[in-house]
Write an enzyme that holds these catalytic residues in place. Structure first.
Site, PDB file in Angstrom:
ATOM      1  N   ASP A  38       0.810  -1.229   0.053  1.00 19.26           N
ATOM      2  CA  ASP A  38      -0.006   0.105   0.261  1.00 19.26           C
ATOM      3  C   ASP A  38       0.720   1.314   0.095  1.00 19.26           C
ATOM      4  OD1 ASP A  38      -2.331  -1.613   0.085  1.00 19.26           O
ATOM      5  OD2 ASP A  38      -2.235  -1.652   2.352  1.00 19.26           O
TER       6      ASP A  38
ATOM      7  N   SER B 196       3.662   2.857   9.967  1.00 11.44           N
ATOM      8  CA  SER B 196       5.110   2.942   9.229  1.00 11.44           C
ATOM      9  C   SER B 196       5.173   3.545   8.208  1.00 11.44           C
ATOM     10  CB  SER B 196       4.976   1.250   9.062  1.00 11.44           C
ATOM     11  OG  SER B 196       4.367   0.763   8.096  1.00 11.44           O
TER      12      SER B 196
END
Length: 326
Positions: free
Chosen positions: A263, A302
């Site tokens: 993603d 992240s």
């Protein structure tokens, strides 16, 4: 070339609309992924935020994109916190809908010590992005320069959005994950298809020999409008278009958690691509962003910011090594 976009320049950016899922990730870190019937003790638990749509929207925004995110949330305690996190990442949240008497999507994630993961998703409100709710989002899609889609919302909604965006000349980037078969007449309306090996095999409808990835991407291009980007784990990625056939290497990193890496790649890629950056440079930027993401645990937490990716590029000038798992 990477385009650096300051806050003052944001209003001049091309507009990206991401339509997709939002999930709360319930994560257990374990020594190894459990076999059927196996119980693993001593897991470490944490809560994070994810969903392929939300991850890609945040990745695009943190990479400098002007992003509107369209998603359905529940009326539970998670919704306001999620919306705040989107705003903090610079995302337009005007089209996010809170659905009464429904829960926000939940993902149950096991992460092994080697960074591999397995995921089960309870979609919740993500399944409500259909019917009349779709009509309210068409104007913002018509005004967008790019529409980013995945397959964690109702399949028929994705198909109708592709057809609509095609009629109004909004560029379409499709990440067909989780993997599903998609008719050729729909794929041919997609401008850029970003997919991994599993997704490529399902769309092709057969087993594939990934020792010749450019050939695979070339065969997929016959079904897609302009560009195919095939991600290949440690082997990097392949770009195929009418003008280019190129394999891009990946970067050596200390992998902690691969959740959200794909993603991150998609969102970082589109943020550069809509601004006219060369296709190969877009993929290299996206690969660097994904490399940084796997060095941290969790999905959205992240995802790196543009400044971090640029700094990583500076380090790569000193370290000409490549490897990442997408």
């Amino acid at each position: 070339m990477v385009i650096y976009i300051s806050n003052d320049e944001m209003e001049k950016c091309k507009k990206i609309v991401v339509v997709g899922s939002t999930n709360v990730d319930l994560i257990a870190r374990v020594s190894h992924l459990p076999e059927p019937g196996e119980t693993i003790g001593d897991a470490e638990y944490c809560l994070s935020y994810g969903g392929k749509g939300a991850n890609q929207a945040i990745a695009a925004a943190r990479s400098g994109g002007h992003v509107s995110f369209i998603s359905c949330l529940g009326d539970d305690a998670y919704a306001d916190t999620l919306i705040t996190s989107f705003v903090d990442s610079g995302i337009d949240v005007d089209y996010i809908q809170k659905c009464v008497r429904h829960s926000t999507g939940i993902a149950f994630i096991f992460v092994a010590e080697n960074g591999e993961n397995c995921i089960a998703v309870a979609p919740g409100a993500n399944n409500l992005l259909r019917g009349e709710r779709m009509d309210t989002i068409l104007p913002v899609i018509k005004e967008a320069d790019a529409l980013v889609l995945q397959l964690e919302i109702p399949y028929e909604s994705v198909i109708s959005l592709i057809e609509y965006a095609h009629t109004v000349d909004t560029k379409i980037i499709l990440n067909p994950a989780p993997a599903k078969q998609i008719p050729s007449y729909i794929l041919e309306k997609v401008d850029i298809l970003i997919l991994n090996e599993t997704e490529a095999m399902l769309i092709a409808g057969q087993s594939l020999d990934f020792s010749e990835p450019i050939g695979i991407a070339r065969s997929l291009l016959r079904r897609v409008g302009q560009v195919v980007i095939l991600t290949l784990g440690a082997k990097g990625s392949v770009i195929v278009s009418d003008e280019m056939e190129k394999q891009i290497p990946s970067y050596v990193v200390n992998t902690v958690d691969t959740t959200g890496a794909g993603d991150t790649f998609c969102g970082a890629f589109v943020a550069q691509w809509v601004e006219g950056v060369d296709l190969q440079d877009c993929v290299q930027f996206a690969t660097a962003a994904a490399a940084l993401s796997v060095t941290r645990i969790g999905a959205q937490v992240s995802i790196p910011y543009q400044k971090e990716v640029i700094e990583y590029y500076r380090l790569l000038d000193l370290q000409n090594t490549y490897e990442i798992i997408l």
